[in-house]
Every structure is written in C-alpha cells, then in structure tokens.
Enzyme design. Sequence first.
Site, PDB file in Angstrom:
ATOM      1  CG  HIS A   1      -1.924   1.063   1.285  1.00 34.52           C
ATOM      2  ND1 HIS A   1      -3.276   0.816   1.230  1.00 34.52           N
ATOM      3  CD2 HIS A   1      -1.803   2.417   1.399  1.00 34.52           C
ATOM      4  CE1 HIS A   1      -3.942   1.967   1.300  1.00 34.52           C
ATOM      5  NE2 HIS A   1      -3.063   2.941   1.410  1.00 34.52           N
ATOM      6  CD  GLU A   2       1.474   3.353   3.631  1.00 30.71           C
ATOM      7  OE1 GLU A   2       1.607   4.447   3.046  1.00 30.71           O
ATOM      8  OE2 GLU A   2       0.449   3.040   4.252  1.00 30.71           O
TER       9      GLU A   2
ATOM     10  CG  HIS B   1       0.284   6.040  -0.675  1.00 30.71           C
ATOM     11  ND1 HIS B   1      -0.808   6.452  -1.406  1.00 30.71           N
ATOM     12  CD2 HIS B   1      -0.224   5.446   0.431  1.00 30.71           C
ATOM     13  CE1 HIS B   1      -1.924   6.122  -0.765  1.00 30.71           C
ATOM     14  NE2 HIS B   1      -1.584   5.504   0.347  1.00 30.71           N
TER      15      HIS B   1
END
Length: 245
Positions: free
Chosen positions: A124-125, A128
């Site tokens: 997920h990160e 980003h």
Amino acid sequence: MGEGEADSPPAAEKKGAEEEGDDFGYRLFPDRNKKPQSFLVRSLFTFHNKCQLMLRLTLETNPYARLLLEALKQSGCTVYNDRHFSCENCDGCVSGGFDAATSQIVLCQNNIRQQSHMNRVVTHELIHAFDHCRAHVDWFKNVKHLACSEIRAANLSGDCTLMNEIARFKFGLKGHHQTCVRDRAIRSILAVRKVSKETAEKAVDEVFDACFNDLEPFGRIPHSKADARRAYRDFQNRDRYTANL
C-alpha cells in the site's frame, strides 16, 4: 499519514500544518518527532526486531513489493531499506503511512503482527511512493491528488481482496470491490485531513473512475499473489521488449 489497514499517506511539513490547523496525520505517528534511538536500544526491542525481519522478507519475496520496487527504480526513485523504511511505534490502530516530507514509509511495529499484514502495508505504501515519484502529487493542498492515490492503493495492494473483506465481516456481490476501494479511500482521507466526510466523498467520487482504472505499474488488479507474480513477469517482459525496440 495513514490510518488503520488503509495505511495511508502523507504527512506534511509541521509549520504548514500548524498554520492551517491540520497536522496531516502526524499525531498518529509520535515517533516522527523523537530523536532516533541507538542501534543497541532498537536491537533489544522485540517489536523493532520483528518489524525489520518481516520487512526484509516482504521486500525479498512478495511479488507485489518486488514489482513496485522495480518500477520505482526504473522511474528514477530507487528505494533503500535503511533510508526509506522506518519501523516505529504508532498511536491507535494505524498500520503505516507514507511521509512525503521525508520520502519515508513508516511501519507501525506495535500494530503489525503478521507477515501477511506487513506484505499488505508495504505494498500500500509503496504505491503511494510510486505515485509520489511519477506524478508530482500535491499531497498537502490538493485533496483530489490524495484521493487518487488512496483509490489506487486500496485497489492494487490487496486491501480489498475477498478474503480480507470476509475477515472484516463485510460481504457483497456485484461491485463489492469498487465499494471497498471507495470506502477505504474515504476513510484514509478522513484519518489524515481535517475535512468533512462530504468533502472526502466528493473528492473520491470526482476522480474515482480515472484513478480506479489507472493500474500502473501492475497493468491489472492483482487479486492474489498469483496475479501479482504474473503482473511482475509481464512487467519484466515489457521492459525487455522496450529495450529491444
């Protein structure tokens, strides 16, 4: 930064946050403001040791993470374990966050207990981080930019797989994946921005179609590790094909 398993992004520069009355989620990551502990102290801290070991395993073996690391490298943003990841204690039930001010991924060592959870948070990160590298995202002033990256992260990281939703006691049939992505993106925005729910929903809805269908660098929605492995092979073959043109 991020909240819950939505594990969201960016924190901002503190000065700007104070001026606007918005801390951009820093309150959830108190270790960001502390002096780093010595290696000896950290090595004696069980949570930190476990976090580092799980992180290493994710980066070395997880196909989602490996694809994203390769995509970041090819985009000119090589990720280094000791520079771009930080295992820290966090407040509440947050799992991680992307600190755009330092280009660091924060992993909440007191809240990530299982390898599968670590895999999902890192993925997920890294999404980003990939968006930060390739798209010049205005994390701090443009809520639509934030919404877009949150949609992509929820869509591509495995946050909304059927098994994860069943574990949350959420069930649905047609369109459930899209509903999960929308809900988690809104939740993440509300965790890190002092905006109304209506504002968060409006931002997500206005960019949803375009950002949900932006599947880079996977080229597909990887619903499983098998999907992610196929996407990784396709990504590598795409680069080989381009190199031969």
